[in-house]
Scaffold this motif. Sequence first.
Motif, PDB file in Angstrom:
ATOM      1  N   THR A  57       3.196  -8.568  -0.880  1.00  0.00           N
ATOM      2  CA  THR A  57       2.433  -8.006  -1.968  1.00  0.00           C
ATOM      3  C   THR A  57       0.982  -7.868  -1.525  1.00  0.00           C
ATOM      4  O   THR A  57       0.389  -6.860  -1.687  1.00  0.00           O
ATOM      5  N   GLN A  58       0.825  -8.852  -0.443  1.00  0.00           N
ATOM      6  CA  GLN A  58      -0.671  -8.393   0.117  1.00  0.00           C
ATOM      7  C   GLN A  58      -0.854  -7.327   1.543  1.00  0.00           C
ATOM      8  O   GLN A  58      -1.635  -7.382   2.252  1.00  0.00           O
ATOM      9  N   GLU A  59       0.398  -6.737   1.571  1.00  0.00           N
ATOM     10  CA  GLU A  59       0.564  -6.014   2.916  1.00  0.00           C
ATOM     11  C   GLU A  59      -0.467  -4.814   2.645  1.00  0.00           C
ATOM     12  O   GLU A  59      -1.309  -4.540   3.602  1.00  0.00           O
ATOM     13  N   ALA A  60      -0.637  -4.249   1.427  1.00  0.00           N
ATOM     14  CA  ALA A  60      -1.510  -3.196   1.163  1.00  0.00           C
ATOM     15  C   ALA A  60      -3.043  -3.763   1.576  1.00  0.00           C
ATOM     16  O   ALA A  60      -3.651  -3.121   1.993  1.00  0.00           O
ATOM     17  N   GLU A  61      -3.311  -4.826   1.087  1.00  0.00           N
ATOM     18  CA  GLU A  61      -4.698  -5.441   1.341  1.00  0.00           C
ATOM     19  C   GLU A  61      -4.772  -5.680   2.787  1.00  0.00           C
ATOM     20  O   GLU A  61      -5.939  -5.498   3.368  1.00  0.00           O
ATOM     21  N   TRP A  62      -3.757  -6.232   3.386  1.00  0.00           N
ATOM     22  CA  TRP A  62      -3.692  -6.178   4.849  1.00  0.00           C
ATOM     23  C   TRP A  62      -4.253  -4.974   5.565  1.00  0.00           C
ATOM     24  O   TRP A  62      -5.157  -4.872   6.506  1.00  0.00           O
ATOM     25  N   HIS A  63      -3.455  -3.981   5.306  1.00  0.00           N
ATOM     26  CA  HIS A  63      -3.697  -2.823   5.872  1.00  0.00           C
ATOM     27  C   HIS A  63      -5.235  -2.153   5.546  1.00  0.00           C
ATOM     28  O   HIS A  63      -5.853  -1.424   6.415  1.00  0.00           O
ATOM     29  N   ARG A  64      -5.381  -2.541   4.276  1.00  0.00           N
ATOM     30  CA  ARG A  64      -6.975  -1.932   3.956  1.00  0.00           C
ATOM     31  C   ARG A  64      -7.755  -2.717   4.653  1.00  0.00           C
ATOM     32  O   ARG A  64      -8.943  -2.365   5.097  1.00  0.00           O
ATOM     33  N   LEU A  65      -7.700  -4.098   4.910  1.00  0.00           N
ATOM     34  CA  LEU A  65      -8.834  -4.841   5.937  1.00  0.00           C
ATOM     35  C   LEU A  65      -8.719  -4.164   7.063  1.00  0.00           C
ATOM     36  O   LEU A  65      -9.904  -3.997   7.709  1.00  0.00           O
ATOM     37  N   ARG A  66      -7.560  -3.939   7.974  1.00  0.00           N
ATOM     38  CA  ARG A  66      -7.661  -3.487   9.127  1.00  0.00           C
ATOM     39  C   ARG A  66      -8.498  -2.125   9.132  1.00  0.00           C
ATOM     40  O   ARG A  66      -8.937  -1.655   9.971  1.00  0.00           O
ATOM     41  N   THR A  67      -8.039  -1.237   8.192  1.00  0.00           N
ATOM     42  CA  THR A  67      -8.493   0.101   7.993  1.00  0.00           C
ATOM     43  C   THR A  67     -10.092  -0.133   7.817  1.00  0.00           C
ATOM     44  O   THR A  67     -10.884   0.904   8.380  1.00  0.00           O
ATOM     45  N   ASP A  68     -10.487  -1.189   7.034  1.00  0.00           N
ATOM     46  CA  ASP A  68     -11.871  -1.223   6.599  1.00  0.00           C
ATOM     47  C   ASP A  68     -12.722  -1.513   7.983  1.00  0.00           C
ATOM     48  O   ASP A  68     -13.664  -1.279   8.390  1.00  0.00           O
ATOM     49  N   ARG A  69     -11.973  -2.483   8.706  1.00  0.00           N
ATOM     50  CA  ARG A  69     -12.600  -2.775  10.007  1.00  0.00           C
ATOM     51  C   ARG A  69     -12.499  -1.892  10.871  1.00  0.00           C
ATOM     52  O   ARG A  69     -13.769  -1.679  11.595  1.00  0.00           O
ATOM     53  N   ILE A  70     -11.815  -0.757  11.123  1.00  0.00           N
ATOM     54  CA  ILE A  70     -11.809   0.255  11.945  1.00  0.00           C
ATOM     55  C   ILE A  70     -12.832   1.231  11.606  1.00  0.00           C
ATOM     56  O   ILE A  70     -13.584   1.676  12.241  1.00  0.00           O
ATOM     57  N   SER A  71     -12.673   1.363  10.040  1.00  0.00           N
ATOM     58  CA  SER A  71     -13.666   2.361   9.452  1.00  0.00           C
ATOM     59  C   SER A  71     -15.107   1.915   9.629  1.00  0.00           C
ATOM     60  O   SER A  71     -16.162   2.644  10.128  1.00  0.00           O
ATOM     61  N   ALA A  72     -15.243   0.375   9.631  1.00  0.00           N
ATOM     62  CA  ALA A  72     -16.724  -0.163   9.814  1.00  0.00           C
ATOM     63  C   ALA A  72     -17.184   0.343  11.167  1.00  0.00           C
ATOM     64  O   ALA A  72     -18.387   0.524  11.614  1.00  0.00           O
TER      65      ALA A  72
END
Length: 950
Positions: free
Chosen positions: A318-333
């Motif tokens: 259920t935290q997969e979306a949060e995981w992808h969001r964190l990785r996306t946030d890291r790349i976006s940052a």
Amino acid sequence: MKIQKILLYGFGQHENLEINLRPGMNLLYGPNEAGKTTIQQAILHILFGFPQKNQQELRYEPKTGGKYGGCLYIEDHEYGNWMIERVRGKSSGDVLIRFEDGRIMEEAELKRLLRGYDRQAFESIFSFSLFQLQGLEKMDENDLSRTLLASGTTGLDTLWKVEKKMEKEMGSLFKKSGKIPQMNKKLTEIRELEQAMQKEQQKLSLYEPLTSRKQELDEQVATLRLEEQRLYKQSEEQRIAMQIVPLQQQRNQLLEQLSHLTDTFPAAGIRRYEELASKQSELQLKKTRLEKEQAEWQSEWIDLRPTSERQQLERWVTQEAEWHRLRTDRISAEQEIRLLEKKLQQLSNRLGLTPDQQLSIGKMDVSIQRERQLEPILEEQKELDQQLKALQRLLAEAESERQESEQRKEHTERMQLTESERKKLTALPELQRQLAEAKFIISASDKQASNQMVPVIIMLIGLAIGAYSVLQQQWLFTCLGIVMVAVGAWLWKQRPDSVSDQQSFIRNNEPLVAELERLAERDELQQRDQRQVAAEIERLDHKLQKYAEEMEQLYEQKQQAVKKWQDLLQDEPFDLTFNIQESFRLLREFQDAEIDQKTWRLRLLTATQHVQSLIKEVEKVLGPVAEEGLFERIRQELLHQNSLQEKQLSKQKTVLEIKEQLLETNELLETTTAEILQLFTIVGVSEKEQFYTAYQQDQDAQLLKRQLKEVEAQLSLYNKEPLVKEWTIPELERQRSETTNRLQIIRQEVEALVDEQVKVGHEISQMGTSQSYSELQQLVEVRKAELEEMTEQWVIRKAVRESIRQTMSEWKEHQLPAVLIQANKWFSYLTGDRYATIGLTAEGYFEAVTAEGQTFMINELSQATKEQAYLSLRLALAYELSERAPFPIIMDDPFVHFDNERLSRMIEILTELQPSHQFLYFTCHQEMKLKWPSEPHTIEIGRKVKGEIY
């Protein structure tokens, strides 16, 4: 079933016709040609379909075009209220059936609603007219009886028509004393050919002795054949007797054997036992199989993770979306940090900042308040610049208008009149006056000559008034007389000396006057323009002076604003005077970019920490795993665990089902065993072999019963048993032997005579040398073959007719009696008890029986009595069918031949039938509504009131 309302869209002469009906009697009155028959046919057409165009029935299509069809509103106690609508469409029309609850059906449902009746069956019972009753007078006894029979039974009219057709076709083939039918013609032709053959035969004299002998032989053979038939019949009787006697003896023996056997075995006992035994065996096998399956399932092992770990896997999924969001946030940052660094460098370049200035920008006040302190001064400068530009534009426009006005002034001065033209204008008023007088004189000269004396008359009247006034000393009238004398003198002087002189003056001076008038108009226009130009130049001079003063004031205000701006910006690290708004915007962007850069770096740090934390948690459960395939590994493991869990649940479910099936099987096994024991108890045995022994005894008893039944069936084949109970088989054998021997002797004699017949016939045929005789003989054979074919056709039609008559006879025996009971009651009442009953003779003809027992054939009755019999049968049949077919009864003036007394009795019968049937009575006699004891619901055809027919 009752009709509540008839609605015709277009039917014959009726268009948009609505008729409301009631239960009981509905009297529809209308004169001839009012459309009563059309309404009657409309009801039948809507219920059973429009006739085909090639049929005899009229379709009643509307003559004026428009919508063809209508609808009936039906009240039905069995199927509920429903409406049928039939309009133009396919050959029989398009049908729509709508029920009270909103259901919509098509034509397939109609047959059920009409209880399986078609139009012919309906008309044969529930619809009859005066035309049908008038046809009774023209029928003979046979047709009249059949019509009455058809009116009292359903379906006989169709069979009657088929029978009539068969009789007609039989009559066209053969009549006993006819000449025209085909078989009669063929028989006549054969007789003529046989006569011709006899004539030819007489010519052959040698034939006579042989012919005589042949006749003798024929007579002897015929005599012997008769004797042979008698003996053969006697032999058959003896043979039947020999068959019956053993059968009777066998029947007695079987009855004797059956009396020693008991009949206690249950019905289908062996079949029930075998079924139960088979079921018991199957249940035992099933029990063994289920116990084996239960042991196998319980021994199976499934390697399943603990529930806490499976729940942890589900949470991670259920935290997969949060995981992808964190990785996306890291790349976006990371991307945003790079973009912000690039943006800061661009802003620094645009502002021209040194490294020290870049460091000081973060502490610089670039607030909106600071900007608003500087904005009014900058806005003041801009506003002054705009005012200066606007004033310069207005000044230039005013100078341009001043130059244009100077040019117009010069043009106006050039357009001024010359001195000679001004001198000419001085003579214009005098010429205009003279020209007007000349025109007046010419118009006055055109009046009558008496008008020329007007001045003289005026002077004379003035002299008379003056003289009289002087004498009377009326000085006011004296003055009036003097004025009148002066006016008359002036008019006398003004009279034209010569009309031609005045006309010449007008021709010479009128063009000059027109030219001078145009010159005067040009002079007036030029002076007006000159005044306008002078006023415009003066106005523009004032405007230019005003603009110059305003410009001087604006220059002075701008210098003050610049000085104030410089005083405010002297402490800033760099100059902002070039564009305060752009500078503040760039400075704010620089500061915002620095803040965003710090924020994104913080987000990058946070996202990286969360990612690393989740990887460490997963590795504790699943071992080392790459960051890229982390959740792929988690999903695979979760799917695997879910599969194992489903397998575990399936195992548990299967084990539970097997347990339930095992319990159910044990119960069924116990029940089956109990039923087998109960079956043994009924028979009175305790084991299987005894049960089968009892079954065999029962089978023997059943076999004896079947044999007895067969014997009795064989005995029933004979019409009657001969009286052979006292005979013995030897006696019958002796008599039959004697009869057989006599038959053999006779047959030998017949064979000898037949051989001689053949020999004589052969000799006669050999002696037939005449060619015409052989041709006639051949032609006779051909005609006999043709006659044989016609005979077969006649026999087929006779068989069909006899079948129909047999069917009609059966109907008369089963259906007609119930109808006749009620019909006799009504017929007796209608005829005032003159006739007691109507019934059928043995030949199938109707007859009426009086109260004294005297009989009259139906065709001997009067027209009205025939109609009363017909109506009694019709109404009795409708009454008997009221439960199965509660249709309305439609009548078209059927009582015209009734006297008042019999009409009153018929009305009483109809009143008695009204609770079970609705009546639609069509009549052209208005007084019919007065015949009922209580006035019926009367509808007048042809008169409309508020859209309905009354």
